[in-house]
Design a protein around this motif. Sequence first.
Motif, PDB file in Angstrom:
ATOM      1  N   THR A  54       0.759  -1.226   0.155  1.00 26.44           N
ATOM      2  CA  THR A  54      -0.018   0.060  -0.084  1.00 26.44           C
ATOM      3  C   THR A  54       0.826   1.398   0.079  1.00 26.44           C
ATOM      4  O   THR A  54       2.099   1.304   0.452  1.00 26.44           O
TER       5      THR A  54
ATOM      6  N   ARG B  39      -5.354   9.079   0.561  1.00 27.57           N
ATOM      7  CA  ARG B  39      -6.002   7.996   0.478  1.00 27.57           C
ATOM      8  C   ARG B  39      -5.187   6.705   0.284  1.00 27.57           C
ATOM      9  O   ARG B  39      -4.058   6.960  -0.517  1.00 27.57           O
TER      10      ARG B  39
ATOM     11  N   PHE C 184      -3.729   3.323  -1.402  1.00 25.73           N
ATOM     12  CA  PHE C 184      -3.806   2.619  -2.669  1.00 25.73           C
ATOM     13  C   PHE C 184      -3.046   1.461  -2.594  1.00 25.73           C
ATOM     14  O   PHE C 184      -1.906   1.589  -2.197  1.00 25.73           O
ATOM     15  N   ARG C 185      -3.826   0.315  -3.087  1.00 24.53           N
ATOM     16  CA  ARG C 185      -2.870  -0.837  -3.116  1.00 24.53           C
ATOM     17  C   ARG C 185      -1.881  -0.911  -4.143  1.00 24.53           C
ATOM     18  O   ARG C 185      -2.388  -0.147  -5.322  1.00 24.53           O
TER      19      ARG C 185
ATOM     20  N   SER D 169      -1.956   2.368 -10.892  1.00 23.19           N
ATOM     21  CA  SER D 169      -2.583   1.943  -9.794  1.00 23.19           C
ATOM     22  C   SER D 169      -4.129   2.600  -9.683  1.00 23.19           C
ATOM     23  O   SER D 169      -4.889   2.401  -8.891  1.00 23.19           O
TER      24      SER D 169
ATOM     25  N   CYS E  84      -4.514   5.638  -9.369  1.00 20.59           N
ATOM     26  CA  CYS E  84      -4.459   6.914  -8.312  1.00 20.59           C
ATOM     27  C   CYS E  84      -4.888   8.371  -8.822  1.00 20.59           C
ATOM     28  O   CYS E  84      -5.657   8.926  -8.071  1.00 20.59           O
TER      29      CYS E  84
ATOM     30  N   ILE F 289      -9.125   7.879  -9.846  1.00 15.70           N
ATOM     31  CA  ILE F 289      -9.745   7.522  -8.751  1.00 15.70           C
ATOM     32  C   ILE F 289      -9.732   8.570  -7.801  1.00 15.70           C
ATOM     33  O   ILE F 289     -11.098   9.122  -7.110  1.00 15.70           O
ATOM     34  N   THR F 290      -8.651   9.360  -7.764  1.00 15.62           N
ATOM     35  CA  THR F 290      -8.879  10.624  -6.873  1.00 15.62           C
ATOM     36  C   THR F 290      -9.668  11.666  -7.525  1.00 15.62           C
ATOM     37  O   THR F 290     -10.379  12.294  -6.881  1.00 15.62           O
TER      38      THR F 290
ATOM     39  N   ALA G 231      -5.793  -1.417 -10.529  1.00 11.14           N
ATOM     40  CA  ALA G 231      -6.487  -0.008 -10.338  1.00 11.14           C
ATOM     41  C   ALA G 231      -8.097  -0.289 -10.207  1.00 11.14           C
ATOM     42  O   ALA G 231      -8.613   0.274  -9.407  1.00 11.14           O
TER      43      ALA G 231
ATOM     44  N   ASN H 221      -8.542  -1.010  -6.387  1.00  7.96           N
ATOM     45  CA  ASN H 221      -8.540   0.294  -5.617  1.00  7.96           C
ATOM     46  C   ASN H 221      -9.619   0.985  -5.885  1.00  7.96           C
ATOM     47  O   ASN H 221     -10.191   1.698  -4.926  1.00  7.96           O
TER      48      ASN H 221
END
Length: 289
Positions: free
Chosen positions: A77, A83, A85-86, A124, A126, A129-130, A153, A156
């Motif tokens: 992670t 936040r 994220f894996r 991922s 990131c 998603i953000t 992704a 996540n």
Amino acid sequence: MADSLAAATLQLTTALGLEKREARLEARVLAAFAWTVSPAWLIAHDTDPLSDAQTTQFQALLNRRLAGEPVAYLTGTREFYGRPFRVSPDVLIPRPDTELLVERALACIPSDQVVDVLDLGTGSGCIAITLALERPLARITAVDRSAAALAIAQRNADGLNARVEFLTSDWFAAFMPPRVLAGRRFDLIVSNPPYIAAADPHLARGDVRFEPLTALAASHDGLADLRRLTTAASAHLKPGGTLLLEHGYDQADAVVELLRQHGFEQICTLRDLAGLNRVSGGRWAGGVG
Ligand SMILES: C[S@@+](CC[C@H](N)C(=O)[O-])C[C@H]1O[C@@H](n2cnc3c(N)ncnc32)[C@H](O)[C@@H]1O
């Protein structure tokens, strides 16, 4: 426990050349992960003796770190924009630098309107998603060429309750004939593409050695993908749409020139907190794209 953490800190400082503060933090993160406890628990149990099992668990993880594996891959992670994220070795570890691109993208997405946004090379997830979580009305699409990265992704997005459409695609290929989404256009296209020159010695050092080369390196001094994206982007933007690209600290002039050559206007470059030019973008007014 305190003795083990102090010894690990010293080993990390010596083996990886970390600052003592960073080494101490890494030792605590690895210990908390190895023993499935919180950092607060570590402080409260500072003087507890370690069981044999605890020593073995911690040492196994520490040895991998001492051999260079990034902490984020060991714990699975990494935090991005507040936040978790894996991550796995299939994806780039999200960097704080990329928050600059996210901040600029958010400034381009009104919170009260439906806009179409594309994230190219999502890794991922990131960025996508953000943006989806910060702008719930936006319709976010994200592509990557790597199916393994897209699986992370998607995981996540599910874990963070974000609505993102993920597609396997070689950059814009999913939006070109004969694919069903051919002709789809976006208000905003963002990307943090591979931009490190293939011969850059940094690729053989530190954490980067463990990250996917396909996420990091590009030919032509690292500019090959930035060139492909600037060349093709206008055909996938709505008139008035914006393209935002992360790039290396020394690539701003080249990216700005590419944007100019391909008809972008209102071109600007943004500096990160260290004062380095790391994001460039422009607006495509419309016309033949
Ligand atoms: C620098 S990483 C960025 C990952 C993530 N967006 C981030 O900022 O942490 C670049 C990503 O682009 C993807 N990629 C590389 N070449 C690609 C291509 N031709 N088409 C689509 N994605 C590509 C890689 O798989 C990788 O996930």
